[in-house]
Design an enzyme around this catalytic site. Structure first.
Site, PDB file in Angstrom:
ATOM      1  N   SER A   1      -5.316   2.465   0.522  1.00 30.25           N
ATOM      2  CA  SER A   1      -4.266   2.025  -0.395  1.00 30.25           C
ATOM      3  C   SER A   1      -4.800   1.792  -1.802  1.00 30.25           C
ATOM      4  O   SER A   1      -4.066   1.928  -2.780  1.00 30.25           O
ATOM      5  CB  SER A   1      -3.611   0.748   0.138  1.00 30.25           C
ATOM      6  OG  SER A   1      -4.596  -0.227   0.453  1.00 30.25           O
TER       7      SER A   1
ATOM      8  N   HIS B   1      -5.869  -4.153  -3.587  1.00 29.90           N
ATOM      9  CA  HIS B   1      -4.816  -3.399  -4.258  1.00 29.90           C
ATOM     10  C   HIS B   1      -4.899  -3.567  -5.770  1.00 29.90           C
ATOM     11  O   HIS B   1      -4.776  -2.588  -6.527  1.00 29.90           O
ATOM     12  CB  HIS B   1      -3.440  -3.868  -3.768  1.00 29.90           C
ATOM     13  CG  HIS B   1      -3.161  -3.475  -2.356  1.00 29.90           C
ATOM     14  ND1 HIS B   1      -2.070  -3.929  -1.649  1.00 29.90           N
ATOM     15  CD2 HIS B   1      -3.843  -2.657  -1.494  1.00 29.90           C
ATOM     16  CE1 HIS B   1      -2.076  -3.405  -0.438  1.00 29.90           C
ATOM     17  NE2 HIS B   1      -3.143  -2.642  -0.308  1.00 29.90           N
TER      18      HIS B   1
END
Length: 515
Positions: free
Chosen positions: A108, A161
């Site tokens: 991610s 992230h």
């Protein structure tokens, strides 16, 4: 498409080796702070990007990667795109490491890097990049929704992230579309190098050790920064690296009161017989092999060491137990570490080398009381007793002698002085003090016991047994005296003939006769 195929293939291979639990992910290269920092496996900051917890995790990342990644790849040079992916992936795990030492996996961060680069690139070249979803107005809400979903979900590495997104935003400042002049390898090398430098800085910052002190034990030990304390209901101080199963490493400290000065060998053998039983399950796993005990030294102190191999839930583990005497206490230090990560042995060796024995709080309080109330026999007696029990009999003689002078009829003080002198190898003075203690307390078991210690210091076991039998007559219910008498009789029974014949003249109490 190559990256997506690689992610699917790695996930399938990992699944084929067993359930995707923490141990499997660690085996395949998941990011785990202790293994990166303690074991020096910095390569996990990159390999963790190619692993996923489950099919849903993989599918969501592939969905966005094929959309945002493909759009970015079509508009940038291939080497710049690969460099951005590498920099974003590394920044993801570096950000995760900087925030937490927990296990983390997933692509991610690379996805967020692609989206971040598109945001900046679309803003810089709005006239040429006409797709609306690539503009700031179109992509920003999507990014914010993704971040909000992460913050409101459990088990999401939001720090990772943000690390990937920031890398993408910064990379987008330097990326140029295909129609712009080519500057060669300067941009891609610069992006990756910046991420590597950031990674080294974060790893160095996390590699700082901290010192844990325990005033009650009077010890201090250096630990890796991310090791955490654990609840132990048995009076022990326990720490671990926080990993379960395969990567788990632990340290536990305990003070055992023995009542007599010793070398730790008794506690070492007892631990071996009760905990490290070959084939039997223990707190850290099933014992496979035990070595020792052997003599060693810890910070200049004599100690006993046990080593063992364990079959733990995550695989083979090593155990080392140290038994360090300190007066009437023996400190037990137990270390365990996974055999799969041999670098942890260096961590354990450093912890042992930096063990320090300091003044415990009880001794500081006794010193303070003696200073605050000068000339009072009680604080001096307490100070001397504490010093002796901590293995400092020579220092204990001074305050105990002064306490006897101030309160000559106090039998307990005279007994403490006799013990301190005997333990300081001043046998004649100690026996004289023991005789005086008996004069002031002819029926005091402590004074009688001091006479026993005097005879043992002189090497006369038979005479010591006579004194001990006399003490047992005064207090036949004292379990400690009973155990001491049995031990002395055992010594005499296994001694040469002259000793045995002399022991026959030693009387027996009715209780001994029954036994």
């Amino acid at each position: 498409m190559i990256l997506a195929t690689l992610l699917v293939g790695i996930h399938a291979a990992a699944r084929s080796s067993g359930p995707l639990g923490v141990d499997t992910l660690l085996r395949w290269g998941a990011k785990a702070g202790p293994l990166v920092v303690d074991a020096g496996q910095a390569w996990r900051l990159m390999t963790a990007n190619f692993l996923h917890r489950d099919a849903l995790h993989l599918g969501l990342n592939l969905l966005v990667l094929l959309a945002a990644g493909s759009a970015l790849e079509r508009r940038c040079r291939r080497r710049d795109y690969v460099a951005l992916l590498a920099a974003a992936g590394l920044a993801t795990m570096v950000g995760s490491l900087g925030w937490s030492s927990a296990v983390s996996v997933g692509a991610s961060g690379m996805v967020y890097g692609c989206v971040g680069a598109l945001l900046v690139l679309g803003r810089r070249h709005q006239t040429r990049l006409t797709a609306r979803w690539m503009s700031m107005e179109g992509a920003l809400p999507t990014v914010l929704v993704f971040l909000w979903m992460g913050w409101t979900s459990v088990g999401v590495d939001n720090a990772g992230h943000l690390g990937g997104l920031l890398a993408g935003l910064l990379g987008g400042v330097f990326l140029e579309p295909r129609w712009r002049p080519d500057v060669g390898w300067l941009r891609p090398v610069g992006m990756v190098a910046a991420a590597v430098v950031l990674g080294f800085a974060v790893v160095a910052e996390r590699s700082v050790w901290r010192t844990e002190r325990d005033d009650g034990f009077g010890i201090s030990v250096s630990l890796p920064r991310d090791w955490r304390g654990e609840v132990d209901g048995q009076g022990r101080r326990a720490f671990s690296n926080g990993l379960p199963g395969r990567g788990r490493a632990t340290f536990a400290a305990e003070a055992i009161e023995t009542g007599e000065p010793g070398d730790g060998s008794v506690q070492a053998r007892q631990y071996q017989q009760e905990v490290l039983v070959p084939g039997a399950p223990g707190p850290e796993g099933r014992t496979v092999k035990v070595t020792g005990p052997t003599a060693t030294r810890v910070n200049g102190r004599s100690a006993q060491r046990l080593r063992a191999e364990l079959e733990a839930p995550g695989g083979t583990a090593h155990l080392m137990a140290l038994f360090v005497p300190r007066g009437e206490w023996v400190y037990r230090f137990v270390f365990t570490w996974p055999a799969a990560y041999p670098a942890y042995e260096e961590v354990v060796n450093r912890m042992v080398a930096e063990l320090r024995f300091e003044e415990p709080s009880v001794l500081r309080e006794a010193r303070a009381s003696a200073l605050l109330v000068p000339g009072a026999p009680g604080p001096l007696r307490t100070l001397g007793a504490v010093l002796r029990r901590l293995g400092l009999p020579r220092e204990a003689v001074g305050p105990l002698t002064e306490a006897v002078r101030l309160s000559p009829s106090h039998v307990e003080t005279r007994v403490e002085l006799a013990r301190a002198l005997l333990e300081a190898s001043r046998v004649d003075e100690g026996c004289h003090a023991a005789a005086e203690a008996r004069l002031y307390g002819p029926s005091d078991t402590g004074a009688l016991e001091a006479g026993v210690r005097c005879e043992l210091s002189r090497g006369d076991v038979v005479k010591a047994l006579e004194r001990l039998v006399e003490a047992r007559r005064v207090d036949p219910q004292d379990a400690r005296l009973r155990a001491a008498e049995l031990a002395l009789r055992t010594v005499l029974e296994t001694a040469p003939g002259p000793w045995r014949s002399r022991s026959e003249n030693v009387g027996e109490t009715p209780d001994n006769h029954r036994r």
